[in-house]
Write an enzyme that holds these catalytic residues in place. Structure first.
Site, PDB file in Angstrom:
ATOM      1  N   ASN A   1      11.927  22.354-116.267  1.00 20.94           N
ATOM      2  CA  ASN A   1      11.092  23.292-117.014  1.00 20.94           C
ATOM      3  C   ASN A   1      10.989  24.560-116.173  1.00 20.94           C
ATOM      4  O   ASN A   1      10.283  24.584-115.176  1.00 20.94           O
ATOM      5  CB  ASN A   1       9.710  22.657-117.239  1.00 20.94           C
ATOM      6  CG  ASN A   1       8.722  23.642-117.868  1.00 20.94           C
ATOM      7  OD1 ASN A   1       9.112  24.725-118.324  1.00 20.94           O
ATOM      8  ND2 ASN A   1       7.450  23.260-117.888  1.00 20.94           N
TER       9      ASN A   1
ATOM     10  N   LYS B   1       9.663  27.300-116.840  1.00 21.31           N
ATOM     11  CA  LYS B   1       8.431  28.082-117.080  1.00 21.31           C
ATOM     12  C   LYS B   1       8.807  29.564-117.258  1.00 21.31           C
ATOM     13  O   LYS B   1       9.879  29.838-117.775  1.00 21.31           O
ATOM     14  CB  LYS B   1       7.430  27.831-115.954  1.00 21.31           C
ATOM     15  CG  LYS B   1       7.198  26.317-115.737  1.00 21.31           C
ATOM     16  CD  LYS B   1       6.028  25.974-114.882  1.00 21.31           C
ATOM     17  CE  LYS B   1       5.923  24.449-114.764  1.00 21.31           C
ATOM     18  NZ  LYS B   1       4.744  24.005-114.022  1.00 21.31           N
TER      19      LYS B   1
ATOM     20  N   HIS C   1       2.453  20.978-122.886  1.00 17.89           N
ATOM     21  CA  HIS C   1       2.412  21.141-121.427  1.00 17.89           C
ATOM     22  C   HIS C   1       0.991  21.534-121.011  1.00 17.89           C
ATOM     23  O   HIS C   1       0.313  22.265-121.725  1.00 17.89           O
ATOM     24  CB  HIS C   1       3.422  22.210-120.979  1.00 17.89           C
ATOM     25  CG  HIS C   1       3.594  22.211-119.493  1.00 17.89           C
ATOM     26  ND1 HIS C   1       2.714  22.850-118.652  1.00 17.89           N
ATOM     27  CD2 HIS C   1       4.505  21.600-118.699  1.00 17.89           C
ATOM     28  CE1 HIS C   1       3.095  22.639-117.400  1.00 17.89           C
ATOM     29  NE2 HIS C   1       4.175  21.881-117.404  1.00 17.89           N
TER      30      HIS C   1
ATOM     31  N   GLU D   1       2.246  14.077-116.666  1.00 18.04           N
ATOM     32  CA  GLU D   1       2.105  15.089-115.622  1.00 18.04           C
ATOM     33  C   GLU D   1       0.631  15.220-115.250  1.00 18.04           C
ATOM     34  O   GLU D   1      -0.124  15.921-115.930  1.00 18.04           O
ATOM     35  CB  GLU D   1       2.602  16.448-116.130  1.00 18.04           C
ATOM     36  CG  GLU D   1       4.064  16.466-116.534  1.00 18.04           C
ATOM     37  CD  GLU D   1       4.663  17.876-116.457  1.00 18.04           C
ATOM     38  OE1 GLU D   1       5.709  18.004-115.831  1.00 18.04           O
ATOM     39  OE2 GLU D   1       4.077  18.829-116.993  1.00 18.04           O
TER      40      GLU D   1
ATOM     41  N   GLY E   1       2.610  21.940-109.410  1.00 13.98           N
ATOM     42  CA  GLY E   1       2.710  23.167-108.623  1.00 13.98           C
ATOM     43  C   GLY E   1       1.820  23.176-107.393  1.00 13.98           C
ATOM     44  O   GLY E   1       1.611  24.217-106.772  1.00 13.98           O
TER      45      GLY E   1
HETATM   46  P1  13P Z   1       6.117  21.361-110.490  1.00  7.89           P
HETATM   47  O1  13P Z   1       7.348  20.488-110.373  1.00  7.89           O
HETATM   48  O2  13P Z   1       6.343  22.767-110.045  1.00  7.89           O
HETATM   49  O3  13P Z   1       4.912  20.721-109.898  1.00  7.89           O
HETATM   50  O4  13P Z   1       5.815  21.488-112.077  1.00  7.89           O
HETATM   51  C1  13P Z   1       5.789  20.353-112.862  1.00  7.89           C
HETATM   52  C2  13P Z   1       5.734  20.774-114.277  1.00  7.89           C
HETATM   53  O5  13P Z   1       4.744  21.308-114.745  1.00  7.89           O
HETATM   54  C3  13P Z   1       6.926  20.537-115.109  1.00  7.89           C
HETATM   55  O6  13P Z   1       6.644  20.730-116.452  1.00  7.89           O
END
Ligand code: 13P
Length: 250
Positions: free
Chosen positions: A9, A11, A95, A167, A173
């Site tokens: 992802n 983003k 998400h 998640e 993050g």
């Molecule tokens: P990170 O791998 O940066 O923690 O993000 C996870 C995420 O939100 C994937 O959709």
């Protein structure tokens, strides 16, 4: 038999130049990922370009969200048919950043999930609890409610063509990964919950883990019995990092 599935992802990151490099890098290493399925989810504006670049390879394309309606006066939204026309096979819905920053409710997420299915896209339904919800001991209640919203609208059988991504919001993050045992507990809860309604759907359902997955922790996470791959944020932005995770899955 479930095959492991790793989705990147991206983003709101990248540029035309950087995504071309990234795809080139991933393609160069695809020979080493074994049986794992690989998906990339670029920002919407780059989906067309990425679909062209991955043509003929084993990389699938997904969107980061999808409009809940099919056409009309919905400024800023992108319909399932449009995503499909430009090569998407998957659509992430719910998400935590959509839920927490843009106010998407369980009901709105369920409507987007339904739109994906209606348009022949496989939804990747994201679920997960906030840190305070984990501390209050209500993780299962929260995750259960997020899944119920989708089941009550579309039925448990709809999950036969979907992916669930667990998640935990506190792990996204932050560099704080859920331990393999913590993640496994929630994955098992999800699978058992679905198995109570339909054992076949539950047995075949891919449940990804997401939240600070890296090359160094992927193998341990993916080795758990109910963790079927990952939804990767930060580490999906560098080809080598992403490939290391795909290799751990393969
Ligand atoms: P990170 O791998 O940066 O923690 O993000 C996870 C995420 O939100 C994937 O959709």
């Amino acid at each position: 038999m479930r095959t492991k599935l790793v989705a990147g992802n991206w983003k709101m990151n990248g540029s035309l130049a950087s995504i071309r490099e990234l795809i080139k890098g991933i393609q160069a290493g695809m020979g080493s990922v074994g049986s794992a399925g690989v998906i990339v989810c670029p920002p919407a504006i780059y989906i067309a370009e990425v679909s062209k670049l991955v043509e003929g390879s084993n990389i699938s394309v997904g969107s980061q969200n999808i409009g809940d309606q099919d056409s009309g006066a919905y400024t800023g939204e992108i319909s399932g048919a449009m995503l499909k026309e430009y090569g998407c096979e998957y659509a992430i819905v719910g998400h935590s950043e959509r839920r927490s920053i843009y106010g998407e409710t369980d009901e709105m997420v369920a409507n987007r999930y339904a739109a994906a299915r209606r348009n022949g896209l496989k939804p990747i339904l994201c679920v997960g609890e906030l840190l305070e919800e984990r501390e209050q001991g209500i993780t299962e209640e929260v995750v259960g409610r997020q899944i119920d919203a989708v089941i009550s609208l579309e039925g448990v059988e709809s999950l036969a063509d979907a992916v669930i991504a667990y998640e935990p919001v506190w792990a996204i993050g932050t560099g704080k990964t859920a331990s393999p045992e913590q993640a496994q507990d929630v994955h098992k809860f999800i699978r058992d919950k679905i198995a109570a309604l339909n054992a076949d759907v539950a047995a075949n359902l891919v449940i990804q883990y997401g939240g600070s997955v890296k090359g160094s922790n992927a193998q341990e996470l993916f080795g758990m019995p109910d963790i079927d791959g990952g939804l990767i944020g930060g580490a999906a932005l560098q080809a080598d990092d992403f490939l290391a995770i795909c290799q751990a899955a393969g």
